[in-house]
Write a protein that holds these residues in place. Structure first.
Motif, PDB file in Angstrom:
ATOM      1  N   VAL A  61       0.834  -1.201   0.000  1.00 31.03           N
ATOM      2  CA  VAL A  61       0.000   0.000   0.000  1.00 31.03           C
ATOM      3  C   VAL A  61       0.870   1.253   0.000  1.00 31.03           C
ATOM      4  N   ALA A  62       1.959   1.230   0.763  1.00 27.67           N
ATOM      5  CA  ALA A  62       2.848   2.393   0.825  1.00 27.67           C
ATOM      6  C   ALA A  62       3.449   2.711  -0.538  1.00 27.67           C
ATOM      7  N   TYR A  63       3.883   1.682  -1.283  1.00 31.05           N
ATOM      8  CA  TYR A  63       4.415   1.915  -2.626  1.00 31.05           C
ATOM      9  C   TYR A  63       3.342   2.497  -3.544  1.00 31.05           C
ATOM     10  N   LEU A  64       2.176   1.890  -3.547  1.00 27.96           N
ATOM     11  CA  LEU A  64       1.102   2.356  -4.426  1.00 27.96           C
ATOM     12  C   LEU A  64       0.713   3.793  -4.104  1.00 27.96           C
ATOM     13  N   GLU A  65       0.596   4.092  -2.826  1.00 31.54           N
ATOM     14  CA  GLU A  65       0.244   5.450  -2.416  1.00 31.54           C
ATOM     15  C   GLU A  65       1.307   6.444  -2.865  1.00 31.54           C
ATOM     16  N   ALA A  66       2.581   6.082  -2.698  1.00 32.04           N
ATOM     17  CA  ALA A  66       3.672   6.976  -3.105  1.00 32.04           C
ATOM     18  C   ALA A  66       3.641   7.218  -4.612  1.00 32.04           C
ATOM     19  N   TRP A  67       3.373   6.178  -5.399  1.00 32.79           N
ATOM     20  CA  TRP A  67       3.359   6.328  -6.859  1.00 32.79           C
ATOM     21  C   TRP A  67       2.174   7.165  -7.328  1.00 32.79           C
ATOM     22  N   TYR A  68       0.995   6.871  -6.825  1.00 34.36           N
ATOM     23  CA  TYR A  68      -0.179   7.629  -7.284  1.00 34.36           C
ATOM     24  C   TYR A  68      -0.096   9.092  -6.859  1.00 34.36           C
ATOM     25  N   ARG A  69       0.411   9.338  -5.672  1.00 34.28           N
ATOM     26  CA  ARG A  69       0.546  10.722  -5.239  1.00 34.28           C
ATOM     27  C   ARG A  69       1.600  11.452  -6.065  1.00 34.28           C
ATOM     28  N   ALA A  70       2.703  10.765  -6.377  1.00 38.60           N
ATOM     29  CA  ALA A  70       3.741  11.390  -7.198  1.00 38.60           C
ATOM     30  C   ALA A  70       3.217  11.699  -8.603  1.00 38.60           C
ATOM     31  N   ALA A  71       2.247  10.909  -9.063  1.00 40.33           N
ATOM     32  CA  ALA A  71       1.659  11.141 -10.383  1.00 40.33           C
ATOM     33  C   ALA A  71       0.559  12.189 -10.348  1.00 40.33           C
ATOM     34  N   GLY A  72       0.221  12.698  -9.156  1.00 40.59           N
ATOM     35  CA  GLY A  72      -0.745  13.769  -9.053  1.00 40.59           C
ATOM     36  C   GLY A  72      -2.178  13.343  -8.830  1.00 40.59           C
ATOM     37  N   TYR A  73      -2.413  12.056  -8.562  1.00 35.59           N
ATOM     38  CA  TYR A  73      -3.774  11.588  -8.327  1.00 35.59           C
ATOM     39  C   TYR A  73      -4.190  11.818  -6.882  1.00 35.59           C
ATOM     40  N   ARG A  74      -5.476  12.062  -6.712  1.00 35.26           N
ATOM     41  CA  ARG A  74      -6.048  12.196  -5.370  1.00 35.26           C
ATOM     42  C   ARG A  74      -6.266  10.774  -4.844  1.00 35.26           C
ATOM     43  N   CYS A  75      -5.449  10.386  -3.884  1.00 38.22           N
ATOM     44  CA  CYS A  75      -5.381   8.989  -3.455  1.00 38.22           C
ATOM     45  C   CYS A  75      -5.896   8.833  -2.027  1.00 38.22           C
ATOM     46  N   GLY A  76      -6.765   7.842  -1.832  1.00 40.44           N
ATOM     47  CA  GLY A  76      -7.213   7.488  -0.500  1.00 40.44           C
ATOM     48  C   GLY A  76      -6.599   6.164  -0.086  1.00 40.44           C
ATOM     49  N   ALA A  77      -6.066   6.074   1.121  1.00 42.36           N
ATOM     50  CA  ALA A  77      -5.444   4.842   1.616  1.00 42.36           C
ATOM     51  C   ALA A  77      -6.009   4.506   2.988  1.00 42.36           C
ATOM     52  N   TYR A  78      -6.439   3.256   3.132  1.00 37.80           N
ATOM     53  CA  TYR A  78      -6.960   2.759   4.401  1.00 37.80           C
ATOM     54  C   TYR A  78      -6.090   1.595   4.852  1.00 37.80           C
ATOM     55  N   THR A  79      -5.459   1.722   6.006  1.00 37.61           N
ATOM     56  CA  THR A  79      -4.557   0.703   6.516  1.00 37.61           C
ATOM     57  C   THR A  79      -4.840   0.443   7.993  1.00 37.61           C
ATOM     58  N   SER A  80      -4.312  -0.662   8.491  1.00 41.86           N
ATOM     59  CA  SER A  80      -4.443  -0.971   9.916  1.00 41.86           C
ATOM     60  C   SER A  80      -3.407  -2.037  10.275  1.00 41.86           C
ATOM     61  N   PRO A  81      -3.040  -2.096  11.579  1.00 39.92           N
ATOM     62  CA  PRO A  81      -3.412  -1.154  12.627  1.00 39.92           C
ATOM     63  C   PRO A  81      -2.570   0.122  12.543  1.00 39.92           C
ATOM     64  N   HIS A  82      -2.701   0.976  13.525  1.00 41.92           N
ATOM     65  CA  HIS A  82      -1.914   2.209  13.547  1.00 41.92           C
ATOM     66  C   HIS A  82      -0.801   2.079  14.577  1.00 41.92           C
ATOM     67  N   LEU A  83       0.156   2.990  14.502  1.00 40.37           N
ATOM     68  CA  LEU A  83       1.262   2.985  15.459  1.00 40.37           C
ATOM     69  C   LEU A  83       1.019   3.940  16.627  1.00 40.37           C
ATOM     70  N   LEU A  84       0.781   5.204  16.325  1.00 35.44           N
ATOM     71  CA  LEU A  84       0.683   6.200  17.392  1.00 35.44           C
ATOM     72  C   LEU A  84      -0.699   6.832  17.522  1.00 35.44           C
ATOM     73  N   GLN A  85      -1.425   6.989  16.418  1.00 36.50           N
ATOM     74  CA  GLN A  85      -2.754   7.575  16.514  1.00 36.50           C
ATOM     75  C   GLN A  85      -3.683   6.953  15.482  1.00 36.50           C
ATOM     76  N   TYR A  86      -4.930   6.828  15.861  1.00 39.34           N
ATOM     77  CA  TYR A  86      -5.925   6.163  15.028  1.00 39.34           C
ATOM     78  C   TYR A  86      -6.019   6.804  13.649  1.00 39.34           C
ATOM     79  N   ASN A  87      -5.836   8.091  13.574  1.00 32.42           N
ATOM     80  CA  ASN A  87      -5.973   8.839  12.316  1.00 32.42           C
ATOM     81  C   ASN A  87      -5.061   8.315  11.219  1.00 32.42           C
TER      82      ASN A  87
END
Length: 432
Positions: A61-87
């Protein structure tokens, strides 16, 4: 609105359903249909890539998010669990969802759920999907929480599904054998759509299941492959497309080439709808970040180096051992270990037994923490030459390791997200 703060909402969600995990889709699907009746069943208004597997999900997910954001797309990513905050679980354009946005989404879900006793994870999944729809994201990346077939994210039909790897974990829910686990993971595949398999030796049942339902299996070393040189690597895709001289992934470890190659295969399956130039792929590989995955924190002069990793199963522990062996260390290697009760302590400890000379054990601040006697038994069995010290809690274990370590030493903290979270909040690590 039932509650005012995010903390209040989350505390209530923990008590709403009698079971922490309830692997069924009927309730969450019905609530989603009432929340967004304008959408077709199983669909979002944008392409969806769902990522599952035992290990490697977060990296893909991290790779995909980095690529789509670098290409200028509005990207939504949902992952779990979290490390420090739920957000951290919900990101839009790389920004964490705000407390207000999450609370508003929870309130909308609560208004339409009726008598459905949603679990904590189901509430979070619905909130993420709701926020993605409202934000008008152009691509949604959904990480499976547990299994696949009956995980809440599976109410959405993925345009591309990616299973990063299959290993032993969550046996009580997914089965005791890799073939049983593979069937559960394959539940995110869809007929007529790409089913990317990021493991060259994946259980045969995973590919078979994809073929049985009419999905298009694309497996590492069969449909796509990679090769690495000293300072770059190349990728070959299922249609003969190639990317050459790619920068080394910023995430550490040779296994990250497998993850990046699988993610790149998934990316290319949507290339006609969401083209990503090679410049964005290069940029994403160099800039990708993922907390808690072999995070190396070199200490200042006079302080040891810390390494943090969420590894908590045999597959992840093997990758961790390979990475750790490559980190220069002229002193000793110490470890701080804490596991959750449903893990196999022996399988986690065994790959690292020959690398760690001194262990500090402490239970995490969780009702699910593994009793220390089980970890001690594992160490006795597979790391007889090592010494260890047990502590009342994880914070004391971290402090004891820090006090014992000399400047050339290395301290490894691993065992779960809860363990790494405690380390990041600890004064010992914060001082690095």
């Amino acid at each position: 609105m039932r509650y005012q703060t995010l903390a209040e909402w989350l505390a209530w969600q923990e008590t709403l359903h009698p079971n922490r995990i309830d692997l069924r889709l009927e309730r969450v699907s019905a609530v989603w249909a009432r929340l967004h009746p304008e959408l077709s069943a199983g669909a979002l208004p944008c392409p969806v890539i769902t990522v599952g597997g035992t290990n490697g999900k977060g990296s893909c997910v991290a790779y995909l998010e980095a690529w789509y954001r670098a290409a200028g797309y509005r990207c939504g990513a949902y992952t779990s669990p979290h490390l420090l905050q739920y957000n951290e679980r919900v990101r839009i354009d790389g920004e964490l969802a705000s407390d207000t946005a999450l609370c508003d989404a929870f309130a909308r879900i609560d208004r339409v759920r009726g008598e459905s006793p949603l679990t904590y994870f189901e509430f979070g999944t619905l909130a993420a999907l709701d926020l993605f729809v409202r934000a008008g994201v152009e691509i949604a990346l959904l990480e499976v929480g547990l299994g696949g077939r009956l995980d809440a994210v599976n109410i959405i039909d993925a345009d591309v599904a990616l299973v990063a790897s299959i290993g032993h974990d969550h046996a009580a829910w997914l089965g005791d054998t890799l073939e049983q686990i593979a069937v559960e993971k394959a539940g995110i595949f869809r007929p007529g759509r790409a089913a990317v398999i990021g493991q060259r030796d994946a259980p045969t049942r995973l590919r078979e299941r994809a073929e049985e339902i009419g999905a298009r299996p694309l497996q590492l070393e069969q449909a796509f492959a990679w090769s690495a040189e000293a300072d770059h690597w190349s990728w070959r895709g299922p249609d003969g497309k190639r990317h050459r001289a790619l920068p080394t992934p910023a995430l550490r470890g040779r296994h990250q080439y497998d993850n990046a190659a699988a993610a790149l295969c998934a990316l290319e399956q949507l290339g006609a709808r969401l083209p990503v130039p090679v410049t964005a792929i290069r940029q994403g590989l160099s800039r990708v970040k993922l907390g808690g995955r072999f995070t190396v924190l070199p200490g200042p002069p006079g302080q040891p180096t810390w390494v943090l990793d969420v590894a908590h199963n045999d597959q992840a522990a093997l990758a961790l051992a390979e990475n750790l062996a490559r980190v220069p260390c002229t002193g000793r290697r110490l470890a701080v270990l804490s596991l959750l009760a449903d893990k196999d302590a022996r399988a986690v400890v065994a790959p690292l037994a020959g690398l760690i000379g001194r262990w500090h054990l402490g239970p995490a601040a969780s009702a699910r923490a593994m009793p220390l006697h089980r970890i001690e038994a594992a160490l006795t069995e597979v790391a007889a030459a090592a010494t260890w010290c047990s502590h009342a809690d994880l914070e004391q274990a971290l402090a004891a390791a820090a006090a014992e370590a000399a400047p050339p030493d290395l301290i490894l903290v691993f065992g779960s997200f809860v363990t790494v979270e405690a380390a990041l909040r600890s004064a010992c690590v914060a001082a690095v």
